[in-house]
Motif scaffolding. Sequence first.
Motif, short mmCIF file in Angstrom:
data_model
loop_
_atom_site.label_atom_id
_atom_site.label_comp_id
_atom_site.label_asym_id
_atom_site.label_seq_id
_atom_site.Cartn_x
_atom_site.Cartn_y
_atom_site.Cartn_z
N ASP A 15 0.84 -1.19 0.00
CA ASP A 15 0.00 0.00 0.00
C ASP A 15 0.87 1.24 0.00
N VAL A 16 0.48 2.26 -0.77
CA VAL A 16 1.23 3.50 -0.86
C VAL A 16 0.23 4.64 -0.96
N ASP A 17 0.61 5.81 -0.47
CA ASP A 17 -0.30 6.94 -0.54
C ASP A 17 -0.48 7.45 -1.97
N VAL A 18 0.65 7.69 -2.65
CA VAL A 18 0.62 8.31 -3.97
C VAL A 18 1.45 7.49 -4.94
N VAL A 19 0.87 7.18 -6.10
CA VAL A 19 1.61 6.57 -7.19
C VAL A 19 1.64 7.55 -8.36
N LEU A 20 2.83 7.78 -8.87
CA LEU A 20 3.04 8.62 -10.05
C LEU A 20 3.44 7.70 -11.20
N ILE A 21 2.64 7.67 -12.25
CA ILE A 21 2.92 6.82 -13.40
C ILE A 21 3.62 7.65 -14.47
N LEU A 30 4.71 17.25 -9.73
CA LEU A 30 3.64 16.96 -8.78
C LEU A 30 4.18 16.29 -7.53
N GLY A 31 5.08 15.32 -7.70
CA GLY A 31 5.66 14.65 -6.55
C GLY A 31 6.40 15.63 -5.64
N PRO A 39 4.83 15.93 3.79
CA PRO A 39 6.04 15.11 3.82
C PRO A 39 5.87 13.71 4.38
N SER A 40 4.77 13.45 5.08
CA SER A 40 4.56 12.11 5.63
C SER A 40 3.95 11.14 4.62
N TRP A 41 3.47 11.63 3.48
CA TRP A 41 2.86 10.75 2.48
C TRP A 41 3.93 9.93 1.76
N SER A 42 3.65 8.68 1.54
CA SER A 42 4.56 7.84 0.77
C SER A 42 4.28 8.01 -0.72
N ILE A 43 5.36 8.12 -1.50
CA ILE A 43 5.27 8.37 -2.94
C ILE A 43 6.08 7.33 -3.68
N ARG A 44 5.49 6.75 -4.70
CA ARG A 44 6.20 5.77 -5.53
C ARG A 44 6.02 6.14 -7.00
N ILE A 45 7.12 6.10 -7.75
CA ILE A 45 7.11 6.42 -9.18
C ILE A 45 7.35 5.14 -9.97
N TYR A 46 6.54 4.93 -11.02
CA TYR A 46 6.76 3.81 -11.93
C TYR A 46 7.11 4.37 -13.31
N GLU A 47 8.23 3.93 -13.84
CA GLU A 47 8.68 4.33 -15.18
C GLU A 47 8.99 3.08 -15.97
N ARG A 48 8.40 2.97 -17.17
CA ARG A 48 8.52 1.75 -17.96
C ARG A 48 9.89 1.60 -18.63
N LEU A 49 10.63 2.69 -18.80
CA LEU A 49 11.95 2.64 -19.44
C LEU A 49 13.04 2.55 -18.38
N ASP A 50 14.31 2.52 -18.84
CA ASP A 50 15.40 2.28 -17.89
C ASP A 50 15.96 3.55 -17.27
#
Length: 517
Positions: A15-21, A30-31, A39-50
């Motif tokens: 579980d994560v607060d914010v996902v950035l695609i 935005l992140g 600052p307490s929110w968890s943020i995860r970024i997904y990038e399809r390239l390397d």
Amino acid sequence: MTSSATTAGAPTGADVDVVLIGGGIMSATLGTLLQQLEPSWSIRIYERLDDVAQESSNPWNNAGTGHAALCELNYTPERKDGSIDISKAVAINEQFEISRELWQHLLATGRIKDDSFLSNTPHMTFVRGEKNVDYLRRRYETLRVHPLFRDLEYSTDRATVGRWAPLLTTERDADEPIAATRATSGTDVDFGNLTRQLVDGLLANGAELNLQHEVKSLKRTKDGRWRLRVKDRSWNARNRTSTVTAKFVFVGAGGGALPLLQSAGIPEIKGFGGFPISGEFLRTDNPELVAQHQAKVYGKADVGAPPMSVPHLDTRVVDGKTYLMFGPYAGFSPKYLKKGKYLGLITSLRANNVTSMLGAGLKNLDLTQYLVGQLMAAPETKFQALQQFMPTAHPKDWEKLTAGQRVQVIKRDADGKGVLQFGTEIVTGAEGSIAGLLGASPGASTAASAMVDLLERCFPWRFTKWRAELASVMPSLDGVPADASTIDATPVPETPYLHADGVLDAAVYDSQADSRI
């Protein structure tokens, strides 16, 4: 991005607060804003390239112009009565100033390490022929009375224009009427550099980055969160597919945003389509030529050409090295991403957007004819477009680059038919837990303004608290109107936490705390 900056794929059910695609400038902006505000929110970024910034934010996939409407003629259309409409130019200039203020704040606070992404580069407009000279004069006279454009210069004198940009006048026909404007406050922006610095700042403050991870679909859960199915594209992945649950999702995947928003099934995306336009540029690093041109020079688009095809001869500074770039030459590919699948256009078709797509096609036959003409044009014919700017240009000095894909927004108009929109559009779910950005120019230059607009729509119950902090970082936010021509002006959606008069219902707000960030 170094390997130490990436994290392993999220375990199933995490579980994560914010996902950035998408690892581009919009997600990074935005992140950064969210991390400062919460600052307490968890943020995860997904990038399809390397790596991040490999599609539209890559410096060689865009023009790199800090769009401030100082030189772009498509932002100052001529009315039927001959007057010049500068409203869009003013709005874009104000939006770019907001981005500049955010960048300055991030530099001052150490969130980005330096300003190597920003180069002072005069912005010029250059036209030929009596009719265009007259238009540019009237544009200049209208703009210069506005405080934002008071430093704009205008000249029809060949020697003056030659001092500003020698390559424009050397060996040009002395009898050809020419005119130019110049704004010395213009910039060249390496959005790839800026994106990497923003992402580095996010990671240093606790965010996670998953490279070579592609979000394949989104599904709303019963408790109001979003379950994302993620594919690990790395060659040595142990578990190819995983899921992650997020409270808020931003789809900043460029051309890939439309199909992902469609997979989410939100009603707000119905009727939207996208028309992909490719492009090519010519580039030179010949020191002799580079030394003679220090400006971004925009001309006037051909009849029927899309705004993103306005020809321009630009100084570009990428990774500390200076180049000249000319273009773009329009092209076509059914891909929605430069490094995407050829079936991008086909797979985006839905029963709810076919009418929009067909309607937009019928309304823009001149655009179709223009694209066909560009595709069929011989290389010698294309090079003549550069020689109209730079009479001494020689093919031996220039190489061809393929630009990034631009997916122009197609949406329903008031009659329920399709219209092709040249600009950016924010689409948000009614409850504010998902949002995405569609479209192209001015795009990256107005990222800060666009993402603040998104925050206000998606988090109306928090935005009142955030507003003061945002305004302290970006003072131009106060009193800056939204530009309805480039950003969707859909009202902030109703939420169960607000009364009709906009006052927060504290009891309802507190009772739903578990389902809300």
